[in-house]
Design a protein around this motif. Structure first.
Motif, PDB file in Angstrom:
ATOM      1  N   ARG A 151       9.969 -13.820  -0.833  1.00 37.64           N
ATOM      2  CA  ARG A 151       9.066 -13.388  -1.907  1.00 37.64           C
ATOM      3  C   ARG A 151       9.857 -13.274  -3.196  1.00 37.64           C
ATOM      4  O   ARG A 151      11.083 -13.063  -3.160  1.00 37.64           O
ATOM      5  CB  ARG A 151       8.463 -12.034  -1.526  1.00 37.64           C
ATOM      6  CG  ARG A 151       7.423 -11.479  -2.491  1.00 37.64           C
ATOM      7  CD  ARG A 151       6.884 -10.159  -1.948  1.00 37.64           C
ATOM      8  NE  ARG A 151       5.801  -9.621  -2.767  1.00 37.64           N
ATOM      9  CZ  ARG A 151       5.133  -8.510  -2.470  1.00 37.64           C
ATOM     10  NH1 ARG A 151       5.441  -7.826  -1.369  1.00 37.64           N
ATOM     11  NH2 ARG A 151       4.154  -8.083  -3.271  1.00 37.64           N
ATOM     12  N   GLU A 155       9.412  -8.685  -7.471  1.00 35.58           N
ATOM     13  CA  GLU A 155       8.087  -8.262  -7.003  1.00 35.58           C
ATOM     14  C   GLU A 155       8.236  -7.540  -5.664  1.00 35.58           C
ATOM     15  O   GLU A 155       7.595  -6.520  -5.421  1.00 35.58           O
ATOM     16  CB  GLU A 155       7.176  -9.478  -6.856  1.00 35.58           C
ATOM     17  CG  GLU A 155       5.722  -9.127  -6.575  1.00 35.58           C
ATOM     18  CD  GLU A 155       4.839 -10.352  -6.484  1.00 35.58           C
ATOM     19  OE1 GLU A 155       4.304 -10.589  -5.376  1.00 35.58           O
ATOM     20  OE2 GLU A 155       4.690 -11.061  -7.489  1.00 35.58           O
ATOM     21  N   SER A 159       7.430  -3.591  -4.914  1.00 31.70           N
ATOM     22  CA  SER A 159       6.577  -3.274  -3.774  1.00 31.70           C
ATOM     23  C   SER A 159       7.246  -2.236  -2.875  1.00 31.70           C
ATOM     24  O   SER A 159       6.598  -1.287  -2.412  1.00 31.70           O
ATOM     25  CB  SER A 159       6.281  -4.548  -2.973  1.00 31.70           C
ATOM     26  OG  SER A 159       5.509  -4.261  -1.828  1.00 31.70           O
ATOM     27  N   GLU A 245       3.948 -16.337  -1.617  1.00 30.54           N
ATOM     28  CA  GLU A 245       2.982 -16.887  -2.566  1.00 30.54           C
ATOM     29  C   GLU A 245       2.063 -17.926  -1.924  1.00 30.54           C
ATOM     30  O   GLU A 245       0.986 -18.212  -2.442  1.00 30.54           O
ATOM     31  CB  GLU A 245       3.711 -17.494  -3.766  1.00 30.54           C
ATOM     32  CG  GLU A 245       4.492 -16.478  -4.596  1.00 30.54           C
ATOM     33  CD  GLU A 245       5.819 -16.031  -3.977  1.00 30.54           C
ATOM     34  OE1 GLU A 245       6.381 -15.037  -4.460  1.00 30.54           O
ATOM     35  OE2 GLU A 245       6.290 -16.674  -3.009  1.00 30.54           O
ATOM     36  N   SER A 272      -6.078  -4.700  -1.993  1.00 30.08           N
ATOM     37  CA  SER A 272      -6.274  -4.355  -3.404  1.00 30.08           C
ATOM     38  C   SER A 272      -5.061  -3.677  -4.019  1.00 30.08           C
ATOM     39  O   SER A 272      -4.892  -3.674  -5.232  1.00 30.08           O
ATOM     40  CB  SER A 272      -7.501  -3.458  -3.558  1.00 30.08           C
ATOM     41  OG  SER A 272      -7.346  -2.271  -2.804  1.00 30.08           O
ATOM     42  N   ARG A 274      -1.915  -4.525  -3.477  1.00 22.28           N
ATOM     43  CA  ARG A 274      -0.759  -5.418  -3.438  1.00 22.28           C
ATOM     44  C   ARG A 274      -0.046  -5.464  -4.789  1.00 22.28           C
ATOM     45  O   ARG A 274      -0.671  -5.527  -5.845  1.00 22.28           O
ATOM     46  CB  ARG A 274      -1.208  -6.825  -3.046  1.00 22.28           C
ATOM     47  CG  ARG A 274      -0.061  -7.787  -2.802  1.00 22.28           C
ATOM     48  CD  ARG A 274      -0.579  -9.152  -2.420  1.00 22.28           C
ATOM     49  NE  ARG A 274      -0.944  -9.941  -3.572  1.00 22.28           N
ATOM     50  CZ  ARG A 274      -0.075 -10.608  -4.328  1.00 22.28           C
ATOM     51  NH1 ARG A 274       1.207 -10.546  -4.067  1.00 22.28           N
ATOM     52  NH2 ARG A 274      -0.497 -11.321  -5.353  1.00 22.28           N
ATOM     53  N   THR A 275       1.285  -5.452  -4.728  1.00 20.78           N
ATOM     54  CA  THR A 275       2.089  -5.557  -5.948  1.00 20.78           C
ATOM     55  C   THR A 275       1.989  -6.974  -6.505  1.00 20.78           C
ATOM     56  O   THR A 275       2.230  -7.948  -5.796  1.00 20.78           O
ATOM     57  CB  THR A 275       3.563  -5.215  -5.650  1.00 20.78           C
ATOM     58  OG1 THR A 275       3.628  -3.889  -5.133  1.00 20.78           O
ATOM     59  CG2 THR A 275       4.412  -5.322  -6.905  1.00 20.78           C
ATOM     60  N   THR A 276       1.652  -7.085  -7.777  1.00 17.86           N
ATOM     61  CA  THR A 276       1.486  -8.388  -8.416  1.00 17.86           C
ATOM     62  C   THR A 276       2.580  -8.609  -9.462  1.00 17.86           C
ATOM     63  O   THR A 276       3.339  -7.702  -9.794  1.00 17.86           O
ATOM     64  CB  THR A 276       0.123  -8.465  -9.116  1.00 17.86           C
ATOM     65  OG1 THR A 276       0.088  -7.442 -10.132  1.00 17.86           O
ATOM     66  CG2 THR A 276      -1.021  -8.235  -8.139  1.00 17.86           C
ATOM     67  N   ASP A 277       2.603  -9.819  -9.997  1.00 20.08           N
ATOM     68  CA  ASP A 277       3.563 -10.151 -11.044  1.00 20.08           C
ATOM     69  C   ASP A 277       3.309  -9.304 -12.295  1.00 20.08           C
ATOM     70  O   ASP A 277       4.253  -8.835 -12.934  1.00 20.08           O
ATOM     71  CB  ASP A 277       3.463 -11.643 -11.380  1.00 20.08           C
ATOM     72  CG  ASP A 277       4.459 -12.057 -12.445  1.00 20.08           C
ATOM     73  OD1 ASP A 277       5.674 -11.860 -12.231  1.00 20.08           O
ATOM     74  OD2 ASP A 277       4.033 -12.566 -13.491  1.00 20.08           O
ATOM     75  N   GLU A 278       2.040  -9.096 -12.614  1.00 16.39           N
ATOM     76  CA  GLU A 278       1.702  -8.284 -13.791  1.00 16.39           C
ATOM     77  C   GLU A 278       2.190  -6.848 -13.630  1.00 16.39           C
ATOM     78  O   GLU A 278       2.715  -6.236 -14.562  1.00 16.39           O
ATOM     79  CB  GLU A 278       0.179  -8.295 -14.026  1.00 16.39           C
ATOM     80  CG  GLU A 278      -0.394  -9.633 -14.436  1.00 16.39           C
ATOM     81  CD  GLU A 278      -0.563 -10.591 -13.273  1.00 16.39           C
ATOM     82  OE1 GLU A 278      -0.474 -10.140 -12.098  1.00 16.39           O
ATOM     83  OE2 GLU A 278      -0.758 -11.802 -13.517  1.00 16.39           O
ATOM     84  N   THR A 280       4.664  -5.867 -11.714  1.00 14.81           N
ATOM     85  CA  THR A 280       6.128  -5.899 -11.767  1.00 14.81           C
ATOM     86  C   THR A 280       6.615  -5.909 -13.214  1.00 14.81           C
ATOM     87  O   THR A 280       7.570  -5.214 -13.575  1.00 14.81           O
ATOM     88  CB  THR A 280       6.662  -7.138 -11.009  1.00 14.81           C
ATOM     89  OG1 THR A 280       6.165  -7.118  -9.676  1.00 14.81           O
ATOM     90  CG2 THR A 280       8.181  -7.146 -10.977  1.00 14.81           C
TER      91      THR A 280
END
Length: 317
Positions: A151, A155, A159, A245, A272, A274-278, A280
């Motif tokens: 991953r 990110e 997480s 990804e 819902s 989940r850690t996202t790029d935004e 991070t």
């Protein structure tokens, strides 16, 4: 793994059939074969990337040339299907452990999602490679299909932080690591914070990770340890490298190669939280450029090995 090379193709009957190497197959089957072939090429590219990175960084990536059984405790073995899976926390490892329990269960389980998450993490429910003798280890590493999932490193790190330091139920992590981080990184910490360790800030967590004292003291916890340290891809030749990804596609491709894809699919569900790029990006806003640079150095090999570009939000020195 032998790749199918379509040759001598000839469409017939209004594109319903195609001839490959003298054999007629349906157009649908041909399309499926092409897709498998392109996926095989993708995994070859990923393997090559790891090999090239290991070669280019041989001093730092191969510090210890001989692995010990203790280095192999993250490699889960499925004897029936001759599979080895190196699990990486915060990279869908709960669901992959569930799948391995189905594969190993000999009929005890049929649906991975029927297995409680905490049961998937009970070490005695799965056999790991370090439990075998040296000759048995070598035989399995040579002959079994080996895979891991990776991953985007930062990110994954965010997480891990969110799960272990912002959830009130993770008291064991608060006591084991939180109190230590607060004591070392926070000036004028309250007695309550020193005792509970349940309000660690992300900036303090980063400072703890890049602190030379931390790295001398003990290995990182598996939730924020680098993938190359957990799975040793410079020493172990993985046949398949899945990515978070493209989790569903990669997982089902592996199950298909293992010969179980007709009755077992990788469980997927929209999470819902989940850690996202935004997300991070937001966490890194308050990290100084100096600390960002030092943290990138810690995880640099994971970025390079698994072909993740340097995040655009970084302000490196």
């Amino acid at each position: 793994m032998e790749q199918l090379v379509p040759c001598c193709s000839r469409w017939q009957d209004e594109n319903q059939w195609v001839e490959i190497a003298g054999k007629l197959v349906s157009a649908e089957r041909f399309s499926s074969m092409l897709e498998l072939s392109s996926t095989a090429i993708l995994h070859q590219i990923r393997r090559d990337q790891v090999t090239d990175t290991c070669r280019a960084n041989s001093m730092s990536s191969r510090k210890r040339r001989v692995l010990t059984p203790n280095d192999l405790k993250h490699l889960v073995v499925d004897e029936d299907h001759e599979l080895i899976y190196c699990y990486v926390p915060k990279v869908a490892c709960t669901n992959w452990k569930r799948v391995m329990m189905v594969l190993n269960g000999r009929g005890k389980y049929s649906d991975p999602m029927e297995i409680p998450a905490n049961e998937a993490h009970v070490s005695s429910n799965l056999k790991t490679l370090n439990q075998y003798s040296i000759p048995e280890i070598n035989h399995r590493l040579k002959n079994y299909m080996k895979f891991l999932f990776v991953r985007e490193p930062f990110e994954r790190l965010v997480s891990a932080y969110r799960n272990k330091f912002t959830q009130k139920y993770n008291t064991s992590f608060h006591k084991r690591y939180g109190t230590k981080i607060v004591k070392r990184q926070r000036k004028n910490a309250t007695q309550e914070a020193l005792h509970k360790g349940d309000d660690v800030k992300f900036e303090e967590f980063v400072a703890y990770l890049i602190d030379p004292h931390t790295q001398r003291e003990e290995p990182f916890n598996e939730h924020w340890q680098t993938v190359y340290s957990l799975c040793h891809p410079c020493h172990i030749h993985y046949d398949l490298i899945g990515k978070y990804e493209t989790l569903e596609e990669d997982s089902n491709y592996i199950l298909q190669l293992a010969g179980v894809g007709n009755y077992l699919k990788f469980p997927t569900y929209a999470k819902s939280t989940r850690t996202t790029d935004e997300m991070t990006t937001e966490f890194f806003q308050n990290i100084s450029s100096e600390h960002q640079t030092q943290l990138y150095e810690v995880y640099k090999l994971d970025f390079l090995m698994f072909n993740y570009s340097m995040p655009s939000y970084l302000k490196l020195e």
